[in-house]
Design a protein around this motif. Structure first.
Motif: not given
Length: 393
Positions: A76-77, A229-232, A271-272, A360-361
């Protein structure tokens, strides 16, 4: 509470009577041992907790920690990053990594002081009954959000693989995975190590496949509206604190476990960042919610296979692992029997999914912004502050 001489004072002569009194004496000795061994560790009142060393290697411990992290969050990242742009996404991921590593080391420190205590237990010891309940609720909320996201993600994956309706695919996955959870099947350290190597190879393969399509301009934009969103999702993707006490008990060494924890955050974060960047620079704002499914657009059948194999492995193992952990957590903290604990773990997220919550995200972001934030950041920091105050006093 006198123990010695009990049998003689009762003047019991029958074998059955002497056996009964021996059992009573043994129970009294056990009570006295527990009461006398309540101790204070640097201002924290706790009872002894037995360490059961599982004799796993450091490589296996590292594989377990990395395997706990690398699941649905990594998928989801890229989509979450597409809402803010590459620079802000990398900045948030780096900041969250440092913060989560710090609180993970706090959890390790307290768990080691309490001989391997779990997070709800250490929170209750330091912050009181309310703290323990709050930690349990936070972990439960995190698990609920994670399982809901996994059901949603696997519905899409199975739909793509078997060419069936997404809801039917989600139901098929939920039934099979939940049966495994009820049976209590858990992967060993060696299995986690093998899976970690497979996942690492797949991530490298995906990165190589995307490199010819990378365009810098696809990610060079800045939008602040998707910051939550990106923080969560970043918090969710790096949340592995619940497994740290088990790793410590398995290795039996604070120093070795500390090294494993540090590497266990540095490696996944690397990796992320690579995975997220390559997908964002390839697809830009059109990055799909489950990032790997975009490979089919570029490589056809091969991309379709690889794009569905990664989430199939990552989501399935994560669903089983988190469900088993939450099931055990509920059995221990609420003193419930296994069937009820299993029901409370796997049924609510399924009901919410089939009621229509299937993004999902966004579900990953919700879990990260609520349960993960409280359990893995707020409460560990609060425990650290309270313990420092107690120490000063």
């Amino acid at each position: 509470m006198p123990i010695s001489g009990d049998i003689e004072k009762k003047k019991i002569t029958t074998a059955h009577g002497r056996y009964y009194l021996l059992r009573i004496s043994a129970q009294r000795r056990k009570k006295i041992f527990i009461i006398q061994n309540v101790r204070r560790i640097k201002g924290i009142r706790t009872t002894p907790i037995k360490i059961e060393k599982a004799h796993i290697t450091k490589k296996e411990a590292l594989a377990i920690l990395i395997g706990t992290q690398i699941g649905a969050g990594v998928l989801g990242l890229p989509y979450a990053a597409s809402k803010v742009g590459l620079i802000l996404a990398i900045g948030v991921l780096l900041g969250v990594t440092l913060l989560m590593m710090g609180t993970a080391l706090i959890v390790l420190q307290f768990s080691a002081k309490m001989k391997g205590a779990q997070m709800s237990t250490m929170s209750q010891v330091i912050l009181g009954r309310t703290g323990g309940i709050l930690m349990y609720i936070s972990i439960s909320l995190m698990s609920f959000g994670a399982l809901l996201a996994y059901i949603s993600g696997m519905g899409s994956v199975i739909s793509s693989l078997l060419k069936i309706n997404e809801t039917l695919g989600a139901l098929l996955f939920w039934v099979l995975a939940s049966i495994i959870v009820y049976k209590g099947i858990e992967a060993s350290g060696k299995t986690e190590l093998i899976l970690s190597y497979i996942m690492l190879a797949l991530f490298i393969l995906v990165t190589i496949m995307l490199l010819p399509y990378v365009k810098l301009e696809n990610g060079l934009y800045f939008e602040s509206s998707g910051i939550l969103s990106i923080l969560g999702v970043s918090i969710f993707a790096l949340g592995s604190h619940t497994i740290i006490p088990d790793i410590y008990k398995s290795l039996g060494s604070y120093k070795e476990t500390k090294r494993v924890v540090i590497l266990g955050f540095v490696i996944p974060a690397t990796i992320y960042a690579t995975f997220m960047s390559t997908f964002l620079l390839t697809f830009g704002k059109d990055t799909p919610q489950i990032a790997t499914q975009g490979l089919e657009e570029l490589y056809g059948k091969i991309g379709w296979i690889v794009g569905n194999l990664i989430p199939l492995l990552a989501i399935t193992t994560s669903y089983i692992g988190i469900s088993l952990a939450q099931q055990s957590n509920t059995i221990e903290f609420l003193k419930l029997k296994k069937p009820l604990a299993w029901s409370l773990t796997v049924i609510p997220p399924a009901l919410v999914y089939f009621a229509g919550v299937k993004n999902f995200a966004d579900v990953l972001a919700f879990a990260g912004d609520t349960g993960d934030l409280m359990a893995f950041i707020v409460l560990p920091i609060l425990m650290w502050i309270v313990s420092k105050i107690k120490k000063i006093r």
